[in-house]
Design a protein around this motif. Structure first.
Motif, PDB file in Angstrom:
ATOM      1  N   LEU A   4      96.881 115.242  21.009  1.00 38.43           N
ATOM      2  CA  LEU A   4      96.669 115.287  22.461  1.00 38.43           C
ATOM      3  C   LEU A   4      97.993 115.425  23.204  1.00 38.43           C
ATOM      4  O   LEU A   4      98.071 116.106  24.222  1.00 38.43           O
ATOM      5  N   ASN A   5      99.046 114.798  22.657  1.00 38.74           N
ATOM      6  CA  ASN A   5     100.360 114.845  23.296  1.00 38.74           C
ATOM      7  C   ASN A   5     100.921 116.265  23.372  1.00 38.74           C
ATOM      8  O   ASN A   5     101.716 116.580  24.259  1.00 38.74           O
ATOM      9  N   THR A   6     100.471 117.127  22.450  1.00 40.81           N
ATOM     10  CA  THR A   6     100.975 118.501  22.441  1.00 40.81           C
ATOM     11  C   THR A   6     100.382 119.344  23.567  1.00 40.81           C
ATOM     12  O   THR A   6     100.747 120.513  23.724  1.00 40.81           O
ATOM     13  N   THR A   7      99.457 118.786  24.361  1.00 40.09           N
ATOM     14  CA  THR A   7      98.900 119.546  25.491  1.00 40.09           C
ATOM     15  C   THR A   7      99.841 119.544  26.704  1.00 40.09           C
ATOM     16  O   THR A   7      99.579 120.257  27.675  1.00 40.09           O
ATOM     17  N   SER A   8     100.925 118.760  26.660  1.00 43.52           N
ATOM     18  CA  SER A   8     101.848 118.684  27.802  1.00 43.52           C
ATOM     19  C   SER A   8     102.330 120.059  28.287  1.00 43.52           C
ATOM     20  O   SER A   8     102.378 120.298  29.497  1.00 43.52           O
ATOM     21  N   PRO A   9     102.715 120.990  27.372  1.00 44.17           N
ATOM     22  CA  PRO A   9     103.170 122.298  27.874  1.00 44.17           C
ATOM     23  C   PRO A   9     102.095 123.058  28.648  1.00 44.17           C
ATOM     24  O   PRO A   9     102.417 123.846  29.540  1.00 44.17           O
ATOM     25  N   ILE A  10     100.813 122.833  28.314  1.00 49.09           N
ATOM     26  CA  ILE A  10      99.730 123.510  29.044  1.00 49.09           C
ATOM     27  C   ILE A  10      99.719 123.040  30.497  1.00 49.09           C
ATOM     28  O   ILE A  10      99.662 123.846  31.433  1.00 49.09           O
ATOM     29  N   PHE A  11      99.766 121.705  30.680  1.00 46.60           N
ATOM     30  CA  PHE A  11      99.798 121.160  32.036  1.00 46.60           C
ATOM     31  C   PHE A  11     101.036 121.660  32.781  1.00 46.60           C
ATOM     32  O   PHE A  11     100.962 122.018  33.960  1.00 46.60           O
ATOM     33  N   SER A  12     102.169 121.669  32.099  1.00 42.04           N
ATOM     34  CA  SER A  12     103.408 122.131  32.710  1.00 42.04           C
ATOM     35  C   SER A  12     103.294 123.599  33.125  1.00 42.04           C
ATOM     36  O   SER A  12     103.727 123.981  34.224  1.00 42.04           O
ATOM     37  N   ALA A  13     102.702 124.418  32.259  1.00 42.63           N
ATOM     38  CA  ALA A  13     102.555 125.852  32.549  1.00 42.63           C
ATOM     39  C   ALA A  13     101.650 126.074  33.763  1.00 42.63           C
ATOM     40  O   ALA A  13     101.934 126.926  34.618  1.00 42.63           O
ATOM     41  N   ILE A  14     100.570 125.296  33.862  1.00 37.43           N
ATOM     42  CA  ILE A  14      99.643 125.422  34.998  1.00 37.43           C
ATOM     43  C   ILE A  14     100.335 125.008  36.300  1.00 37.43           C
ATOM     44  O   ILE A  14     100.258 125.706  37.317  1.00 37.43           O
ATOM     45  N   VAL A  15     101.032 123.861  36.254  1.00 35.27           N
ATOM     46  CA  VAL A  15     101.726 123.368  37.455  1.00 35.27           C
ATOM     47  C   VAL A  15     102.851 124.333  37.851  1.00 35.27           C
ATOM     48  O   VAL A  15     103.024 124.652  39.038  1.00 35.27           O
ATOM     49  N   ALA A  16     103.610 124.819  36.862  1.00 36.94           N
ATOM     50  CA  ALA A  16     104.715 125.748  37.147  1.00 36.94           C
ATOM     51  C   ALA A  16     104.200 127.047  37.755  1.00 36.94           C
ATOM     52  O   ALA A  16     104.824 127.631  38.643  1.00 36.94           O
TER      53      ALA A  16
END
Length: 256
Positions: free
Chosen positions: A98-110
């Motif tokens: 689950l921790n590896t989903t961080s880049p997805i959230f970052s990509a959406i916010v960015a």
């Protein structure tokens, strides 16, 4: 592309954050999750603050204090507490996936905030990496209880915090010294968590190796790691910096 220095920082950060699972596994049974998180942020912040004072660097508090408060609370205290609560219910491998989903959230916010386009290639690359980690850790789909689903939601909320804060850092704190940013975020997190930490004596005598694990968690996996992390956000941008979360489970297995 990645410069050799950036790649070296990514690998070093993956190794430091991957080792945190080992240190927590040693310390939490003796001290409890709340004490470990409080000790981790306090030790990391204190060592970094001492380093800044001894080397004559500045904290730039007057200029960046608002940003430091946001990073300390939303980027450190809240996700540490969310993950610490989640791992009481779900196993470490599920938490790591689950921790590896961080880049997805970052990509959406960015994409929404700073116009960093979320391309098909970028999305596919992140998805493939997460799938690879899931296979590596031996994830098997099975029915989850309501408590486990709630714990997964807490883990994902922590990752959303990491994703949002990585972009916030790039936008508002790109000129802040990485050592000061690291020290301030740890100390703000320690202050924010203090009221929620049970300040009662730990029931049984705590062995020396448990205290040593908390110290290592604070000094290396928090203090030193955050200096590398904030430098990577400044140099590579928020999405690429959070790719380190794909390395953490690999190092977690290696250290374990």
């Amino acid at each position: 592309g990645l410069r050799p220095a950036d790649l070296a920082r990514l690998v070093a950060l993956g190794a430091l954050w991957g080792a945190s699972y080992l240190f927590m596994r040693v310390a939490v049974p003796h001290l409890g999750a709340e004490w470990v998180v409080e000790g981790r942020t306090l030790a990391g912040g204190a060592v970094l603050a001492a380093f800044i004072v001894l080397t004559g660097r500045g904290f730039a508090v007057r200029r960046f204090w608002r940003g430091y408060l946001v990073i300390g609370i939303v980027g450190v205290a809240l996700p540490f507490w969310l993950i610490g609560t989640a791992v009481k219910t779900i196993d470490a491998s599920t938490a790591a996936i689950l921790n590896t989903t961080s880049p997805i959230f970052s990509a959406i916010v960015a994409s929404a905030w700073i116009g960093d386009r979320l391309t098909v290639e970028k999305a596919a690359g992140i998805a493939l990496s997460i799938a690879g980690i899931a296979i590596l850790l031996g994830w098997t789909p099975r029915p989850m209880s309501a408590a486990e689903l709630a714990a997964c939601a807490l883990s994902l909320a922590a990752c959303a915090c990491y994703g949002w804060v990585s972009v916030f850092t790039k936008v508002h704190l790109k000129d802040a010294p990485s050592s000061a940013l690291s020290a301030a975020s740890c100390l703000v997190a320690a202050a924010a968590l203090a009221p929620f930490t049970p300040w009662s004596a730990v029931a049984s005598p705590v062995p020396a190796h448990a205290w040593a694990s908390v110290a290592a968690l604070g000094i290396f996996s928090t203090g030193a790691a955050f200096i590398l992390y904030y430098r990577l956000i400044a140099d590579l941008g928020p999405v690429k910096a959070l790719m380190v979360t794909l390395l953490i489970p690999v190092f977690g297995i290696f250290w374990g």
